[in-house]
Design an enzyme around this catalytic site. Structure first.
Site, short mmCIF file in Angstrom:
data_model
loop_
_atom_site.label_atom_id
_atom_site.label_comp_id
_atom_site.label_asym_id
_atom_site.label_seq_id
_atom_site.Cartn_x
_atom_site.Cartn_y
_atom_site.Cartn_z
N GLU A 268 24.52 30.96 -0.88
CA GLU A 268 24.84 30.69 0.49
C GLU A 268 24.89 32.08 1.13
O GLU A 268 25.80 32.88 0.65
CB GLU A 268 25.99 30.00 0.65
N CYS B 62 28.94 25.78 7.35
CA CYS B 62 28.74 25.47 5.97
C CYS B 62 27.26 24.77 6.04
O CYS B 62 26.72 24.90 4.92
CB CYS B 62 29.82 24.58 5.44
N GLU C 278 35.72 20.60 0.60
CA GLU C 278 34.27 20.83 1.51
C GLU C 278 33.90 22.17 1.29
O GLU C 278 34.76 23.04 1.79
CB GLU C 278 34.71 20.35 2.70
N LYS D 263 47.35 26.28 6.61
CA LYS D 263 47.11 27.46 6.52
C LYS D 263 45.60 27.83 7.04
O LYS D 263 44.74 27.49 6.54
CB LYS D 263 47.06 28.27 5.23
P1 ADP Z 1 35.55 32.67 2.78
O1 ADP Z 1 34.59 33.14 1.82
O2 ADP Z 1 34.56 31.77 3.81
O3 ADP Z 1 36.39 33.70 3.59
P2 ADP Z 1 37.47 31.73 1.14
O4 ADP Z 1 37.11 30.37 0.32
O5 ADP Z 1 37.50 33.16 0.68
O6 ADP Z 1 36.01 31.40 2.15
O7 ADP Z 1 38.63 31.58 2.40
C1 ADP Z 1 38.79 30.04 2.81
C2 ADP Z 1 40.28 29.77 2.88
O8 ADP Z 1 40.82 29.79 1.67
C3 ADP Z 1 41.01 30.90 3.80
O9 ADP Z 1 41.99 30.33 4.42
C4 ADP Z 1 41.68 31.86 2.60
O10 ADP Z 1 42.80 32.66 3.03
C5 ADP Z 1 41.88 30.97 1.52
N1 ADP Z 1 42.10 31.17 0.28
C6 ADP Z 1 41.38 32.28 -0.37
N2 ADP Z 1 41.44 32.50 -1.71
C7 ADP Z 1 42.53 31.27 -2.03
C8 ADP Z 1 43.07 30.81 -3.35
N3 ADP Z 1 42.80 31.57 -4.36
N4 ADP Z 1 43.67 29.80 -3.12
C9 ADP Z 1 43.93 28.93 -2.00
N5 ADP Z 1 43.25 29.62 -0.72
C10 ADP Z 1 42.78 30.54 -0.72
#
Ligand code: ADP
Length: 489
Positions: A400, A303, A269, A195
């Site tokens: 960050e 990152c 990561e 995804k």
């Molecule tokens: P950022 O803050 O950099 O957007 P996120 O960690 O929110 O980073 O998002 C990174 C990825 O994780 C995206 O593909 C997002 O849709 C997905 N994501 C966000 N929340 C969850 C969750 N609770 N479980 C799994 N994937 C998630």
């Protein structure tokens, strides 16, 4: 004082450059993208779609399918079937043939990928063209080479694939992150449900088109789009054997908790707050360029961005003045222009986050220096900014920001800088600038960072492992180490 005058004298004129936009004539985007499951394009079961926009002008690019748990289930079932019936059975050299084909197809369509990456994510075309896309292809080439040599990678040990890998990636290097994750998984004989992030789905969907054209057996790679709940459904699915996540530390912690009482293998990561350290004996001009490259190019959306600068006291004035001069010469604006150094912030939410941190900097009374450049009136842009006189305990130093914001601290001794550099919850990367090899070796062993660059910054290669310590996550991607994450050994 004399030195400062000399430095000022070296300031050059910022040239007014004619626009040099990359053409978009050769790309083809559909108005609406479905989910890529079991080798076919299928509609999301909820019937819902969301818009993906160009953050540089806020215009809609396409509609993207919003997958729910039932779509995730379909994708995992397809991946399981492909794993059991085909992918775990065919010979490793057959696996590598498909991977080489995908790598070559990415290369053939590199220009199209670069343009779409920039339109969807906001990063300068120069970076998509010269870094993201070539590296993505190289990861497929590199891991294709390993597929039939796993026994040499782990001599005298028996290795087995894991099964279905659920992979969730962020928005800063969409195609590259997809390749980092898909290529080693396939080489090791696993199948994939991936995804992309909700703001940058397009190049992963374009990769799905390539995968379809490559003839890769149906279900070996499934690409599903959506938001956090879609990602959570992948993590929670009972038939997923491995979860690989790149993203924020907050979400990483949720995933770790979810996976902790299961047999799923996990690599995370996560965030970073990497230190870039300049010693008095460093080649200063080269170091200044490295610092600028480490935090300002790609808007700080890396990152491992070198977001904390430590400069030894004797050269602090010189370095700061040179940074200010260089910052004034950066071109910020249309990411599609080949002269642009700093493109658009990926989303409105991310721009708000950066602004929140700049407000904290103001409230803390830190000295803030921002470039005097203009930013476009539409789209999400942030000027490159330096934050001086900042305390080690400051939120700006500890958290960050993920934007073009550099904190600057000074130091006197090696021990002091090691202690300060290690004093954050993160440990992803670091940079050391010095003329002395001995100092480099001393610091690389003492800095708690997964990657330490010496007299350079932000250099990547498929053969070298990448990953963090502490809250930056665990597990390594890239190199031989990257295979381990996808094998039972
Ligand atoms: P950022 O803050 O950099 O957007 P996120 O960690 O929110 O980073 O998002 C990174 C990825 O994780 C995206 O593909 C997002 O849709 C997905 N994501 C966000 N929340 C969850 C969750 N609770 N479980 C799994 N994937 C998630």
């Amino acid at each position: 004082m004399k030195k400062e005058k000399e430095i000022k004298k070296t300031e050059s004129i910022k040239w007014e450059l004619s626009p040099a936009p990359e053409s978009t004539g050769h790309i083809s985007l559909k108005a609406k993208y479905d989910l890529f499951i079991d080798g076919k394009w299928v509609k999301p079961s909820s019937g819902k779609y969301f818009d993906t926009i160009n953050p540089a002008n806020e215009e809609k690019l396409a509609e993207i399918a919003y997958a729910n748990a039932s779509d995730v289930d379909k994708a995992v079932k397809a991946a399981r079937k492909a794993y059991s019936n085909i992918w775990s059975k065919i010979s490793p050299s057959e696996r590598s043939k498909y991977m080489y084909r995908i790598a070559r197809m990415i290369q053939e369509r590199a220009r199209e990928f670069a343009v779409i990456e920039t339109l969807d994510g906001g990063k300068p075309i120069r970076e998509s063209r010269d870094v993201d896309i070539p590296l993505a292809a190289n990861h497929f080439f590199y891991y294709a080479g390993w597929a039939d040599k796993l026994e040499y990678a782990f001599p005298n040990r028996k290795v087995e694939s894991l099964g279905v890998a659920g992979q969730i990636i962020p928005w800063n290097f969409p195609l590259l992150m997809a390749s980092w994750k898909i290529a080693p998984a396939l080489a090791c004989g696993n199948t994939v449900v991936l995804k992309p992030a909700e703001t940058t789905s397009l190049t992963c969907l374009k990769l799905a088109e390539i995968i379809e054209e490559s003839g890769l057996p149906a279900g070996v790679v499934n690409i599903i789009t959506g938001f956090g709940d879609t990602g959570a459904a992948i993590v929670n699915h009972p038939d997923v054997n491995k979860v690989a996540f790149t993203g924020s530390t907050g979400v990483g912690k949720i995933i770790q908790r979810t996976v902790s009482n299961t047999e799923k293998k996990l690599t995370l990561e996560l965030g970073g707050k990497s230190a870039n350290i300049i010693f008095e004996d460093a080649p200063i001009d080269q170091a200044v360029e490295g610092i600028i490259n480490g935090i300002f190019f790609n808007q700080g959306h890396v990152c491992c961005a070198g977001s904390r600068l430590f400069v030894q006291e004797g050269v602090a004035d010189e370095v700061i003045q040179k940074l200010k001069n260089r910052m004034e010469h950066l071109y910020i604006g249309d990411p599609m222009d080949k002269n642009t150094d700093i493109g658009a912030i990926n989303s409105k939410e991310q721009l708000e986050t950066i602004k929140k941190y700049l407000k904290i900097a103001k409230n803390e009374g830190n000295k803030i220096i921002e470039s005097s450049c203009n930013t476009p009136s539409k789209g999400y842009f942030c000027k490159p900014t330096l934050i001086l006189d900042v305390a080690q305990s400051s939120t700006l130093v500890q958290e960050e920001i993920f934007g073009p914001v550099l904190t600057i601290q000074t130091f006197r001794t090696v021990d002091e800088v090691i202690q300060k550099a290690n004093n954050t919850p993160f440990g992803l990367a670091a940079g050391v600038w010095t003329d002395k090899g001995s100092k480099i070796f001393n610091l690389t062993t003492k800095l708690r960072a997964g990657v330490v660059w010496a007299n350079t910054y932000n250099k990547f290669d498929p053969t070298s492992p990448f990953g963090g310590y502490k809250e930056s996550g665990f597990g390594r991607e890239g190199g031989v180490h990257g295979l381990e994450a996808y094998l039972k050994i």
